[in-house]
Design a protein around this motif. Sequence first.
Motif, PDB file in Angstrom:
ATOM      1  N   THR A   1      88.489  35.863  43.341  1.00 54.18           N
ATOM      2  CA  THR A   1      88.458  35.311  41.972  1.00 54.18           C
ATOM      3  C   THR A   1      89.103  36.303  41.005  1.00 54.18           C
ATOM      4  O   THR A   1      89.022  37.522  41.188  1.00 54.18           O
ATOM      5  CB  THR A   1      87.022  35.005  41.522  1.00 54.18           C
ATOM      6  OG1 THR A   1      87.053  34.499  40.181  1.00 54.18           O
ATOM      7  CG2 THR A   1      86.148  36.255  41.571  1.00 54.18           C
TER       8      THR A   1
ATOM      9  N   SER B   1      78.353  37.104  37.997  1.00 50.78           N
ATOM     10  CA  SER B   1      77.314  36.119  38.299  1.00 50.78           C
ATOM     11  C   SER B   1      77.926  34.799  38.773  1.00 50.78           C
ATOM     12  O   SER B   1      77.428  34.171  39.729  1.00 50.78           O
ATOM     13  CB  SER B   1      76.459  35.887  37.054  1.00 50.78           C
ATOM     14  OG  SER B   1      75.501  34.884  37.278  1.00 50.78           O
ATOM     15  N   ARG B   2      79.022  34.388  38.135  1.00 47.04           N
ATOM     16  CA  ARG B   2      79.661  33.128  38.537  1.00 47.04           C
ATOM     17  C   ARG B   2      80.286  33.260  39.928  1.00 47.04           C
ATOM     18  O   ARG B   2      80.223  32.319  40.750  1.00 47.04           O
ATOM     19  CB  ARG B   2      80.713  32.755  37.514  1.00 47.04           C
ATOM     20  CG  ARG B   2      81.287  31.356  37.758  1.00 47.04           C
ATOM     21  CD  ARG B   2      82.178  30.945  36.629  1.00 47.04           C
ATOM     22  NE  ARG B   2      82.678  29.605  36.826  1.00 47.04           N
ATOM     23  CZ  ARG B   2      83.545  29.007  36.026  1.00 47.04           C
ATOM     24  NH1 ARG B   2      83.998  29.644  34.942  1.00 47.04           N
ATOM     25  NH2 ARG B   2      83.960  27.776  36.277  1.00 47.04           N
TER      26      ARG B   2
ATOM     27  N   GLU C   1      78.966  37.973  33.339  1.00 46.38           N
ATOM     28  CA  GLU C   1      79.093  36.534  33.606  1.00 46.38           C
ATOM     29  C   GLU C   1      80.071  36.264  34.752  1.00 46.38           C
ATOM     30  O   GLU C   1      79.836  35.378  35.594  1.00 46.38           O
ATOM     31  CB  GLU C   1      79.562  35.841  32.325  1.00 46.38           C
ATOM     32  CG  GLU C   1      79.681  34.321  32.464  1.00 46.38           C
ATOM     33  CD  GLU C   1      80.156  33.659  31.182  1.00 46.38           C
ATOM     34  OE1 GLU C   1      80.403  32.443  31.202  1.00 46.38           O
ATOM     35  OE2 GLU C   1      80.275  34.387  30.162  1.00 46.38           O
TER      36      GLU C   1
ATOM     37  N   SER D   1      85.621  24.840  40.151  1.00 47.70           N
ATOM     38  CA  SER D   1      85.056  26.091  39.604  1.00 47.70           C
ATOM     39  C   SER D   1      86.035  26.832  38.715  1.00 47.70           C
ATOM     40  O   SER D   1      85.646  27.709  37.925  1.00 47.70           O
ATOM     41  CB  SER D   1      84.623  27.001  40.753  1.00 47.70           C
ATOM     42  OG  SER D   1      83.627  26.379  41.535  1.00 47.70           O
TER      43      SER D   1
ATOM     44  N   SER E   1      77.587  32.945  42.417  1.00 49.76           N
ATOM     45  CA  SER E   1      77.124  31.555  42.545  1.00 49.76           C
ATOM     46  C   SER E   1      78.106  30.726  43.381  1.00 49.76           C
ATOM     47  O   SER E   1      77.690  29.919  44.245  1.00 49.76           O
ATOM     48  CB  SER E   1      76.957  30.932  41.149  1.00 49.76           C
ATOM     49  OG  SER E   1      75.983  31.638  40.410  1.00 49.76           O
ATOM     50  N   VAL E   2      79.396  30.904  43.129  1.00 50.51           N
ATOM     51  CA  VAL E   2      80.398  30.165  43.901  1.00 50.51           C
ATOM     52  C   VAL E   2      80.351  30.585  45.366  1.00 50.51           C
ATOM     53  O   VAL E   2      80.481  29.737  46.290  1.00 50.51           O
ATOM     54  CB  VAL E   2      81.803  30.373  43.304  1.00 50.51           C
ATOM     55  CG1 VAL E   2      82.877  29.757  44.218  1.00 50.51           C
ATOM     56  CG2 VAL E   2      81.875  29.760  41.916  1.00 50.51           C
TER      57      VAL E   2
ATOM     58  N   SER F   1      90.187  31.726  34.524  1.00 50.23           N
ATOM     59  CA  SER F   1      89.792  32.237  35.844  1.00 50.23           C
ATOM     60  C   SER F   1      90.206  31.246  36.935  1.00 50.23           C
ATOM     61  O   SER F   1      90.366  30.045  36.681  1.00 50.23           O
ATOM     62  CB  SER F   1      88.279  32.472  35.904  1.00 50.23           C
ATOM     63  OG  SER F   1      87.591  31.249  35.715  1.00 50.23           O
TER      64      SER F   1
END
Length: 495
Positions: free
Chosen positions: A178, A50-51, A47, A74, A54-55, A79
């Motif tokens: 991130t 994937s996030r 996850e 976001s 996407s960001v 996170s």
Amino acid sequence: MTRFWSRSLTVQFVALMLLALAVSQGVGLVVAGLERSALLQNQIKSEFISRAASVAQLLDTTPPGARSDILRASGANYSRFWVTPGAPPAVGDWRRDAFGQLTQPLPSLASLGSPEKFAGAKPDAALVAAATAPTKDDWSELSANAWPLDRPAKFVHLDDAFGMGLAVRLNDGSWLNTVFAKPAAIALWNRASLVTLALTALLLTAIAAFITRGITKPMRRMAEAAESVGRGEAATLPETGPDDIRQTAVAFNQMQARLGRFVDDRTRMLAAIGHDLRTPITSLRLRAEFVADDETREKMLGTIDELRSMTEAGLAFAREEAASEDVRAVDVSALVESLCDDLAELGQDVAFAEGATVRLRCRPDALRRAVRNLVENAVRYGAQARVRVVETPASVDIVVEDDGPGVPTDAMEQVFAPFHRLETSRSRETGGIGLGLSIARTIARRHGGDVSLENLPKGLRATISLPRPRAVEATARAGRVFPGLPRQKPAPSAS
């Protein structure tokens, strides 16, 4: 508790079953926890990647002026996202930057577009522990299977659980960074697992108690039957149940029958020898009467009389062995007191110390004879006899004391041998063949007990110890030997 543990097979079996359950459940929970942790870690990583992808795609398609709002929106409690102009530095320096980002408060939805207004609390220190803990890992590139974009991404594990970081280059040459940090708190125990464990423990306890009852009940029957056989009673075990228990019962019954035949054969042989000796002894006496020399004739007749006395004593001993007297509950104190009164009326110096009523299953006539032998020996060699009945938790003791010379220590066991006499203190002139103590011990052992001797400062103490049966008195009154055993059958009489 230790005594209860050592005496109860049920307690031991249940405790071991519960211990096995606790160990198996503990191992199972640890294995399940590790598997759950690995599965959750893979899901969180998937996850997280994937996030981040996407960001990154969103930032590539958004004007640069809106990036700050997207990055703040976001972010989540565990996170943060931020953009740097160049590639990420070494992991150690990057971690410090990540820690700074995690300490920034999260914006509320109303404050988006207004950087000066923030709402929400800072993340707890435990949440950033994973991002600040030392690590030996370095940046690594994600494989094509794990990363959905066509550009490479750098990834690093910040700890062994749920701390991780990622950096990916954007289209304009800047880098999206991130971090994710969440404490690894996986509860192995919860209410459902505790209830399940308690129900399983109760079920295992019931099963273990049922199994041990099926094992110990035949064992108790066999112990009671063996005790009964040791007292000369008939006690046949029921030949039922599983094969192992049934075969054990069959072997016990066969052993009892063989022992009975063995004893009967030896007793009949002894009785036959003693009976057959009567005729030649009588013939020898008749012939000795015709010897002319008086001195020789008297010596021969004395020897023949001694031989006849020994033969009669041997026959009496054999008859005692072959006796088939029934076992019944009697008042031992009353039995011994009546014997002492009878001997006192015959002029013997016998004193009985009265005590509490003591009931015991025994052969009254045989026991009376054993006590009589000891009392008569005490009167004959010790001038007087003092008799009492002593009750102990494990036995009933009939104690006979005298004021005689006693018995040498090295001859304590020899005096119980048939026809054995101590010449120094118990000569033929004082009477006796040497079977009194042998018969007394034989009778006591047929009751499961024994006869012991002990020298006093002046005199000798002879004690008949009779063990207490474990069966309840109500069972004795009902006419059964022990619960679960058939009624006693009288042994066949010996001819």
